[in-house]
Design a protein around this motif. Structure first.
Motif, mmCIF file in Angstrom:
data_model
loop_
_atom_site.group_PDB
_atom_site.id
_atom_site.type_symbol
_atom_site.label_atom_id
_atom_site.label_comp_id
_atom_site.label_asym_id
_atom_site.label_seq_id
_atom_site.Cartn_x
_atom_site.Cartn_y
_atom_site.Cartn_z
ATOM 1 N N GLN A 1 -4.394 22.539 35.051
ATOM 2 C CA GLN A 1 -4.862 22.775 36.163
ATOM 3 C C GLN A 1 -6.311 22.296 36.121
ATOM 4 O O GLN A 1 -6.928 22.459 35.336
ATOM 5 N N GLU A 2 -6.779 21.889 37.418
ATOM 6 C CA GLU A 2 -8.068 20.988 37.425
ATOM 7 C C GLU A 2 -9.045 22.301 37.586
ATOM 8 O O GLU A 2 -8.898 23.135 38.164
ATOM 9 N N ARG A 3 -10.324 22.251 36.659
ATOM 10 C CA ARG A 3 -11.214 22.877 36.658
ATOM 11 C C ARG A 3 -12.577 22.447 37.513
ATOM 12 O O ARG A 3 -13.031 21.368 37.327
ATOM 13 N N LEU A 4 -12.710 23.026 38.626
ATOM 14 C CA LEU A 4 -13.761 22.455 39.586
ATOM 15 C C LEU A 4 -14.993 23.273 39.548
ATOM 16 O O LEU A 4 -14.855 24.534 39.512
ATOM 17 N N SER A 5 -16.116 22.568 39.777
ATOM 18 C CA SER A 5 -17.372 23.178 40.090
ATOM 19 C C SER A 5 -17.454 23.693 41.404
ATOM 20 O O SER A 5 -16.372 23.495 42.065
ATOM 21 N N LEU A 6 -18.206 24.565 41.934
ATOM 22 C CA LEU A 6 -18.421 25.050 43.303
ATOM 23 C C LEU A 6 -18.363 24.128 44.274
ATOM 24 O O LEU A 6 -17.453 24.168 45.385
ATOM 25 N N ARG A 7 -19.230 23.009 43.904
ATOM 26 C CA ARG A 7 -19.406 22.113 45.029
ATOM 27 C C ARG A 7 -17.985 21.216 45.070
ATOM 28 O O ARG A 7 -17.496 20.981 46.198
ATOM 29 N N MET A 8 -17.302 20.931 43.743
ATOM 30 C CA MET A 8 -16.113 20.357 44.230
ATOM 31 C C MET A 8 -15.125 21.168 44.758
ATOM 32 O O MET A 8 -14.138 20.624 45.334
ATOM 33 N N ARG A 9 -15.050 22.443 44.436
ATOM 34 C CA ARG A 9 -14.154 23.233 45.094
ATOM 35 C C ARG A 9 -14.277 23.276 46.586
ATOM 36 O O ARG A 9 -13.267 23.413 47.140
ATOM 37 N N LEU A 10 -15.506 23.258 47.299
ATOM 38 C CA LEU A 10 -15.669 23.179 48.601
ATOM 39 C C LEU A 10 -15.201 21.983 49.224
ATOM 40 O O LEU A 10 -14.731 21.643 50.258
#
Length: 246
Positions: A41-50
């Motif tokens: 599962q990809e772990r994303l920063s808040l910016r990348m989640r957006l």
């Protein structure tokens, strides 16, 4: 060598260890002469989640799609192990993109692979199932068999005639983004699909591409960039012409 269907204790332990120790979203390992691919599962920063959306939802969608589609007879990878945030699959051979760019075998194998990809996508549509985002980089060819990968965009809402049409256009577009020109492989891909078109999907794609012709005109300045740049944009007129003839 037969496909691995279920992991033995040693393989499962190695997979779990790899999941725990690697930061890579996709990695591979060798086991008894076979290549195993592990996807986390990809772990994303808040910016990348957006930007990219819910990574957990995308992971679950792909894993669940592999189970559902395999039961339906769609050629997808064999899951050899899975956990809360990973799954591991048996290797499915080189991608269609790799065959086109780097493979030094006989060209006839390229044509067979591309024709089979078109056929299998049409057969998938015949079952009222859509891939979501088929691409030549995510379709593999091994032992005369096509395997579809990357089902993060698979969703029931796309299992419609419109979803089938979008699948077809996206796949042809992805091929042109690699080749940058008309070639026998893309022709084989198209013929493979049309020979098994389940419900006038090709005709629907013609209508849609005619409506989207303005995108070609709008992106002309980007398409004029030097060779090797803006390949996706340069694939737009090739794709439209493939469906509309002009």
């Amino acid at each position: 060598m037969p496909e691995i269907q279920t992991p033995d204790a040693e393989l499962l332990a190695r997979i779990i260890s790899r999941v725990a120790t690697t930061d890579k979203r996709v990695s591979q390992m060798q086991h008894d002469g076979q290549t195993i691919w592990i996807k986390k599962q990809e772990r994303l920063s808040l910016r990348m989640r957006l930007q990219k959306g819910d990574a957990r939802a995308a992971f679950l969608a792909e894993r669940d799609a592999l189970h559902l589609l395999r039961k339906a007879g769609v050629p997808v990878p064999v899951i050899v192990a899975e956990g809360e945030d990973y799954f591991a699959t048996a290797d499915c051979g080189p991608s269609l993109k790799w065959l086109l760019l780097d493979y030094d075998g006989a060209s006839i194998s390229h044509l067979d692979a591309y024709a089979a990809a078109g056929k299998q996508l049409a057969l998938m549509h015949k079952q009222q199932l859509s891939h979501g985002r088929p691409s030549v980089k995510d379709i593999c060819w091994k032992d005369g068999r096509i395997t579809f990968l990357d089902f993060e965009r698979f969703h029931e809402k796309r299992n419609t005639p419109k979803g089938h049409m979008q699948d077809l256009v996206i796949l042809v577009f992805s091929a042109y983004a690699v080749t940058g020109r008309d070639c026998p492989e893309v022709e084989a891909l198209i013929k493979g699909y049309r020979a098994h078109d389940p419900a006038d999907v090709w005709q629907a794609a013609i209508i849609w591409c005619n409506r989207m012709r303005w995108v070609d005109y709008l992106t002309k300045p980007v398409q004029w960039r030097r060779a090797g740049k803006a390949n996706d944009f340069k694939a737009i007129p090739l794709t439209i012409r493939a469906f509309t003839g002009r």
